[in-house]
Design an enzyme around this catalytic site. Structure first.
Site, PDB file in Angstrom:
ATOM      1  N   GLN A  54       0.796  -1.224   0.000  1.00  0.00           N
ATOM      2  CA  GLN A  54       0.000   0.000   0.000  1.00  0.00           C
ATOM      3  C   GLN A  54       0.828   1.274   0.000  1.00  0.00           C
ATOM      4  O   GLN A  54       0.308   2.354  -0.285  1.00  0.00           O
ATOM      5  CB  GLN A  54      -0.957  -0.008   1.209  1.00  0.00           C
ATOM      6  CG  GLN A  54      -2.016  -1.091   1.093  1.00  0.00           C
ATOM      7  CD  GLN A  54      -2.873  -1.187   2.340  1.00  0.00           C
ATOM      8  OE1 GLN A  54      -2.497  -1.856   3.293  1.00  0.00           O
ATOM      9  NE2 GLN A  54      -4.013  -0.539   2.353  1.00  0.00           N
ATOM     10  N   ARG A 111       3.969  -0.142  13.009  1.00  0.00           N
ATOM     11  CA  ARG A 111       3.611  -1.429  12.437  1.00  0.00           C
ATOM     12  C   ARG A 111       3.697  -1.333  10.920  1.00  0.00           C
ATOM     13  O   ARG A 111       3.030  -0.493  10.309  1.00  0.00           O
ATOM     14  CB  ARG A 111       2.198  -1.836  12.862  1.00  0.00           C
ATOM     15  CG  ARG A 111       1.712  -3.114  12.207  1.00  0.00           C
ATOM     16  CD  ARG A 111       0.380  -3.573  12.792  1.00  0.00           C
ATOM     17  NE  ARG A 111      -0.082  -4.781  12.116  1.00  0.00           N
ATOM     18  CZ  ARG A 111      -1.039  -4.810  11.183  1.00  0.00           C
ATOM     19  NH1 ARG A 111      -1.678  -3.703  10.840  1.00  0.00           N
ATOM     20  NH2 ARG A 111      -1.387  -5.943  10.603  1.00  0.00           N
ATOM     21  N   ASN A 201      -1.440 -10.975   8.425  1.00  0.00           N
ATOM     22  CA  ASN A 201      -2.462  -9.963   8.639  1.00  0.00           C
ATOM     23  C   ASN A 201      -3.812 -10.471   8.147  1.00  0.00           C
ATOM     24  O   ASN A 201      -3.932 -10.857   6.975  1.00  0.00           O
ATOM     25  CB  ASN A 201      -2.110  -8.677   7.885  1.00  0.00           C
ATOM     26  CG  ASN A 201      -3.176  -7.609   8.054  1.00  0.00           C
ATOM     27  OD1 ASN A 201      -3.372  -7.075   9.134  1.00  0.00           O
ATOM     28  ND2 ASN A 201      -3.911  -7.333   6.976  1.00  0.00           N
ATOM     29  N   GLU A 202      -4.793 -10.501   9.020  1.00  0.00           N
ATOM     30  CA  GLU A 202      -6.182 -10.783   8.655  1.00  0.00           C
ATOM     31  C   GLU A 202      -6.398 -11.984   7.733  1.00  0.00           C
ATOM     32  O   GLU A 202      -6.970 -11.837   6.651  1.00  0.00           O
ATOM     33  CB  GLU A 202      -6.802  -9.549   7.987  1.00  0.00           C
ATOM     34  CG  GLU A 202      -6.768  -8.307   8.852  1.00  0.00           C
ATOM     35  CD  GLU A 202      -7.421  -7.101   8.180  1.00  0.00           C
ATOM     36  OE1 GLU A 202      -7.430  -7.030   6.943  1.00  0.00           O
ATOM     37  OE2 GLU A 202      -7.931  -6.236   8.912  1.00  0.00           O
ATOM     38  N   ASN A 331      -7.564  -5.944  14.247  1.00  0.00           N
ATOM     39  CA  ASN A 331      -7.868  -4.770  13.436  1.00  0.00           C
ATOM     40  C   ASN A 331      -9.355  -4.514  13.612  1.00  0.00           C
ATOM     41  O   ASN A 331     -10.173  -5.423  13.424  1.00  0.00           O
ATOM     42  CB  ASN A 331      -7.555  -5.019  11.959  1.00  0.00           C
ATOM     43  CG  ASN A 331      -6.057  -5.151  11.710  1.00  0.00           C
ATOM     44  OD1 ASN A 331      -5.247  -4.889  12.596  1.00  0.00           O
ATOM     45  ND2 ASN A 331      -5.683  -5.555  10.500  1.00  0.00           N
ATOM     46  N   TYR A 333     -12.627  -1.616  13.049  1.00  0.00           N
ATOM     47  CA  TYR A 333     -13.097  -0.357  12.483  1.00  0.00           C
ATOM     48  C   TYR A 333     -14.553  -0.055  12.799  1.00  0.00           C
ATOM     49  O   TYR A 333     -14.945   1.083  12.926  1.00  0.00           O
ATOM     50  CB  TYR A 333     -12.928  -0.371  10.952  1.00  0.00           C
ATOM     51  CG  TYR A 333     -11.488  -0.377  10.496  1.00  0.00           C
ATOM     52  CD1 TYR A 333     -10.824   0.815  10.227  1.00  0.00           C
ATOM     53  CD2 TYR A 333     -10.785  -1.561  10.345  1.00  0.00           C
ATOM     54  CE1 TYR A 333      -9.506   0.834   9.810  1.00  0.00           C
ATOM     55  CE2 TYR A 333      -9.449  -1.556   9.931  1.00  0.00           C
ATOM     56  CZ  TYR A 333      -8.818  -0.358   9.665  1.00  0.00           C
ATOM     57  OH  TYR A 333      -7.506  -0.349   9.271  1.00  0.00           O
ATOM     58  N   GLU A 405      -4.900  -2.127  14.122  1.00  0.00           N
ATOM     59  CA  GLU A 405      -5.424  -1.137  13.173  1.00  0.00           C
ATOM     60  C   GLU A 405      -6.721  -0.568  13.715  1.00  0.00           C
ATOM     61  O   GLU A 405      -7.564  -1.309  14.222  1.00  0.00           O
ATOM     62  CB  GLU A 405      -5.736  -1.753  11.788  1.00  0.00           C
ATOM     63  CG  GLU A 405      -4.523  -2.120  10.976  1.00  0.00           C
ATOM     64  CD  GLU A 405      -4.887  -2.724   9.608  1.00  0.00           C
ATOM     65  OE1 GLU A 405      -5.997  -2.479   9.105  1.00  0.00           O
ATOM     66  OE2 GLU A 405      -4.047  -3.457   9.071  1.00  0.00           O
ATOM     67  N   TRP A 453      -4.550   3.199  11.849  1.00  0.00           N
ATOM     68  CA  TRP A 453      -4.447   3.016  10.418  1.00  0.00           C
ATOM     69  C   TRP A 453      -4.946   4.302   9.787  1.00  0.00           C
ATOM     70  O   TRP A 453      -6.110   4.599   9.920  1.00  0.00           O
ATOM     71  CB  TRP A 453      -5.282   1.827   9.917  1.00  0.00           C
ATOM     72  CG  TRP A 453      -5.057   1.660   8.449  1.00  0.00           C
ATOM     73  CD1 TRP A 453      -5.705   2.284   7.422  1.00  0.00           C
ATOM     74  CD2 TRP A 453      -4.033   0.856   7.860  1.00  0.00           C
ATOM     75  NE1 TRP A 453      -5.152   1.920   6.235  1.00  0.00           N
ATOM     76  CE2 TRP A 453      -4.126   1.059   6.462  1.00  0.00           C
ATOM     77  CE3 TRP A 453      -3.037   0.004   8.358  1.00  0.00           C
ATOM     78  CZ2 TRP A 453      -3.268   0.425   5.563  1.00  0.00           C
ATOM     79  CZ3 TRP A 453      -2.205  -0.621   7.462  1.00  0.00           C
ATOM     80  CH2 TRP A 453      -2.325  -0.405   6.077  1.00  0.00           C
ATOM     81  N   GLU A 460      -5.599   1.962  -1.074  1.00  0.00           N
ATOM     82  CA  GLU A 460      -6.580   1.209  -0.304  1.00  0.00           C
ATOM     83  C   GLU A 460      -7.170   0.068  -1.148  1.00  0.00           C
ATOM     84  O   GLU A 460      -8.359   0.025  -1.422  1.00  0.00           O
ATOM     85  CB  GLU A 460      -7.659   2.151   0.251  1.00  0.00           C
ATOM     86  CG  GLU A 460      -8.699   1.514   1.163  1.00  0.00           C
ATOM     87  CD  GLU A 460      -8.124   0.667   2.302  1.00  0.00           C
ATOM     88  OE1 GLU A 460      -7.075   1.026   2.846  1.00  0.00           O
ATOM     89  OE2 GLU A 460      -8.729  -0.363   2.613  1.00  0.00           O
ATOM     90  N   TRP A 461      -6.296  -0.854  -1.574  1.00  0.00           N
ATOM     91  CA  TRP A 461      -6.714  -2.067  -2.268  1.00  0.00           C
ATOM     92  C   TRP A 461      -7.696  -1.765  -3.410  1.00  0.00           C
ATOM     93  O   TRP A 461      -7.418  -0.935  -4.244  1.00  0.00           O
ATOM     94  CB  TRP A 461      -7.277  -3.078  -1.253  1.00  0.00           C
ATOM     95  CG  TRP A 461      -6.352  -3.291  -0.088  1.00  0.00           C
ATOM     96  CD1 TRP A 461      -6.595  -2.979   1.215  1.00  0.00           C
ATOM     97  CD2 TRP A 461      -5.011  -3.840  -0.100  1.00  0.00           C
ATOM     98  NE1 TRP A 461      -5.512  -3.296   2.003  1.00  0.00           N
ATOM     99  CE2 TRP A 461      -4.538  -3.832   1.236  1.00  0.00           C
ATOM    100  CE3 TRP A 461      -4.165  -4.361  -1.091  1.00  0.00           C
ATOM    101  CZ2 TRP A 461      -3.267  -4.294   1.591  1.00  0.00           C
ATOM    102  CZ3 TRP A 461      -2.901  -4.826  -0.735  1.00  0.00           C
ATOM    103  CH2 TRP A 461      -2.472  -4.788   0.584  1.00  0.00           C
ATOM    104  N   PHE A 469      -6.991   7.254   4.523  1.00  0.00           N
ATOM    105  CA  PHE A 469      -7.009   6.870   5.943  1.00  0.00           C
ATOM    106  C   PHE A 469      -5.897   7.545   6.744  1.00  0.00           C
ATOM    107  O   PHE A 469      -5.746   7.291   7.928  1.00  0.00           O
ATOM    108  CB  PHE A 469      -6.818   5.355   6.079  1.00  0.00           C
ATOM    109  CG  PHE A 469      -8.082   4.528   5.952  1.00  0.00           C
ATOM    110  CD1 PHE A 469      -8.861   4.268   7.071  1.00  0.00           C
ATOM    111  CD2 PHE A 469      -8.477   3.991   4.733  1.00  0.00           C
ATOM    112  CE1 PHE A 469     -10.009   3.498   6.984  1.00  0.00           C
ATOM    113  CE2 PHE A 469      -9.622   3.213   4.635  1.00  0.00           C
ATOM    114  CZ  PHE A 469     -10.396   2.962   5.762  1.00  0.00           C
TER     115      PHE A 469
END
Ligand SMILES: *[C@@H]1O[C@H](CO)[C@@H](O)[C@H](O)[C@H]1NC(C)=O
Ligand SMILES: *[C@@H]1O[C@H](CO)[C@@H](O)[C@H](O)[C@H]1NC(C)=O
Length: 522
Positions: A54, A111, A201-202, A331, A333, A405, A453, A460-461, A469
């Site tokens: 990213q 991170r 990650n995730e 993470n 949100y 995050e 984050w 952002e993907w 962000f």
């Protein structure tokens, strides 16, 4: 004339006292909600978070191999905006400047993730890339020089494309050996200085987005492949953890954990089936990752609902998984409503085994669960973080936890740079979620760190660069970074006496306006 003037003065007096009343309310409210650094333990890690793909860019430089995302983002239609991260934030060239930004924020941890294809351009089928090793050595050394703890993720959604081409990447058990090989190189080369490792990650979000929704590479849409992928990811983690613990941990004194994607859920209706849907969603999505790594097997809830369809761990595998994390990274949100899809009907195509046969939505009767944000499924629900931490604390015997995050997006608006710099909403978001986290800690949760984050706007993907962000605004033409109001707030939050100053700023706008030339409208 005299009367009019007196009248005017009286009115003016009333208006003024009304104004000061409003001001007093604002100040006392903000005082009530004031969140302070000293509500967290002294040794608490406060950081910012990013990932390699990213931010780094320079995809063809320094001997890096191609990753799954390089290939995927160049397929027309895969990224909503038609963009890619070939340059991204150009962090590969600007990392020293970025570390200076971190230092100016006053964070004590950062991170970031290591690009697998920069270390091993062809996985274990080729050589280690010395330029890649040197790049991360320099990042780590420069962080430590400024008192910033490197908190390193090994896999953040980006895989050497060669492993996808050779054997189908995460769909194949062969990936376990490749991931172990990569992880060990990182432990050996960086582990003398890196004390916090996250293997993956995730894995839950990745399996979901890449193999069920087709949104992430390799863009597949399958009901059962997500289980295979999660299975291979968990076993890959176990392999890395085994290598770390048997060969490096004692000597290097660090820890290894994993990062899981979490949403908190509320029942859509106040009915037993929807309350069960909440438990099921948490059990499948969150505990589907954590139970195997802490207890050695998938959650009983998954076994119960999936039976023979759920992959099985051998006795050996179960042993390797059991107790294989030192900490949990979450993470977080947003919260969502959960609706049962087993006993009651759901919208077509919305009852997935991988998600526990639960339909999730941000709306109940057209009313959002919290203030909407530009990310369609992210709403502002600060209490959700406290509830999520409480769930982890209860189910996992208060295992050390990090919020790896947390943050909020702004939608990019061309020509609206000034507006984007005045991100009051992000400041309020951070205050609300940090207050929620502080409550969880007061209630005994062993949370040891928090990462916003993100440090700066980045790729952002599938949303491309549209979702911003960052605490720092990035101009993608000039690559210039500019602190947003939230960067200033985070800095002041982390520097205790300056926090009082921030509260003063609520009434003394001009002082904010002077800060690095940023005009602020509170
Ligand atoms: C995991 O380890 C614990 C304690 O070491 C043990 O009680 C438990 O039976 C193990 N679970 C599995 C599935 O092996
Ligand atoms: C912070 O404020 C306290 C009390 O006002 C004062 O004693 C202390 O010296 C201040 N610290 C710094 C670093 O300014």
């Amino acid at each position: 004339m005299g009367t009019i003037r007196t009248h005017y003065l009286i009115r003016r007096g009333r208006v003024l006292s009304l104004l000061s009343l409003i001001l007093a309310c604002i100040v006392s409210n903000s005082h009530e909600e004031t969140i302070r650094r000293n509500q967290f333990p002294v040794e608490f890690l406060f950081g910012t978070s990013t990932s390699a793909y990213q931010t780094e860019g320079a995809i063809l430089e320094g001997g890096r191999g191609l990753s799954n995302w390089d290939v995927f983002s160049h397929v027309p239609g895969k990224i909503e905006t038609g963009e890619n991260a070939d340059t991204a934030d150009d962090h590969y060239h600007l990392y020293l400047q970025d570390i200076d930004l971190m230092h100016s924020l006053g964070i004590n941890a950062y991170r970031f993730s290591i690009s697998w294809a920069r270390i091993l351009p062809r996985g274990r089928f080729g050589d280690v890339n010395p330029t890649g090793i040197a790049f991360y050595n320099s990042i780590i050394d420069n962080l430590l020089r400024r008192g910033i703890e490197p908190f390193v993720t090994l896999y953040h959604h980006d895989l050497p494309q060669e492993l996808e081409d050779r054997y189908g990447g995460w769909l194949s058990p062969l990936i376990q050996e490749d991931f172990g090989y990569f992880a060990e190189i990182c432990f050996r080369r960086f582990g003398d200085r890196v004390k916090y490792w996250s293997s993956l990650n995730e894995p839950n979000l990745y399996a979901h987005f890449a193999y069920l929704r087709g949104m992430y590479p390799p863009g597949r849409r399958s009901e059962m492949e997500p289980f295979t992928v999660l299975h291979n990811m968990l076993l890959s983690h176990a392999r890395a953890a085994y290598l770390y613990r048997s060969r490096y941990q004692q000597k290097q004194g660090g820890s290894i954990g994993i990062v899981v994607n979490t949403a908190m859920y509320e029942p859509l209706r106040d009915e037993a089936v929807d309350r069960e849907a909440v438990s099921r969603a948490l059990a499948f999505y969150v505990s589907g990752v954590l139970d195997p790594l802490i207890h050695g097997d998938y959650p009983p809830e998954m076994r119960h609902h999936l039976g023979a369809r759920l992959p099985k761990f051998s006795v050996e595998e179960s042993k390797a998984l059991n107790g294989s994390i030192d900490f949990i990274g979450i993470n977080h949100y947003s919260s969502l409503y959960a609706k049962d899809c087993i006993n009651s009907p759901c919208p077509t195509g919305e009852s997935h085994a991988f998600l526990g046969f639960v339909y999730t939505t941000g709306f109940r009767d057209g009313v959002a669960i919290g203030e909407p944000t530009p990310m369609p499924r992210f709403f502002i629900v600060p209490d959700g973080l406290e509830k999520m931490v409480e769930y982890i604390k209860t189910r996992y015997n208060n295992k050390p936890t990090f919020v790896t995050e947390n943050g909020i997006a702004q939608l990019d608006q061309p020509g609206q740079r000034e507006v984007l710099l005045h991100d009051n909403k992000r400041v309020e978001f951070l205050k609300g979620y940090l207050a929620s986290l502080a409550r969880a800690i007061r209630n005994g949760a062993d949370v040891r760190g928090y990462f916003v984050w993100s440090l700066m706007d980045n790729f952002e993907w599938t949303n491309g660069f549209r979702m911003r962000f960052g605490l720092y605004y990035v101009d993608y033409q000039t690559l210039e970074r500019t602190p947003k109001l939230s960067a200033k707030w985070y800095r002041d939050f982390l520097t205790p006496n300056a926090t009082d100053e921030y509260d003063d700023l609520l009434v003394k706008r001009s002082r904010v306006a002077n800060w690095r030339g940023v005009e602020v409208d509170i």
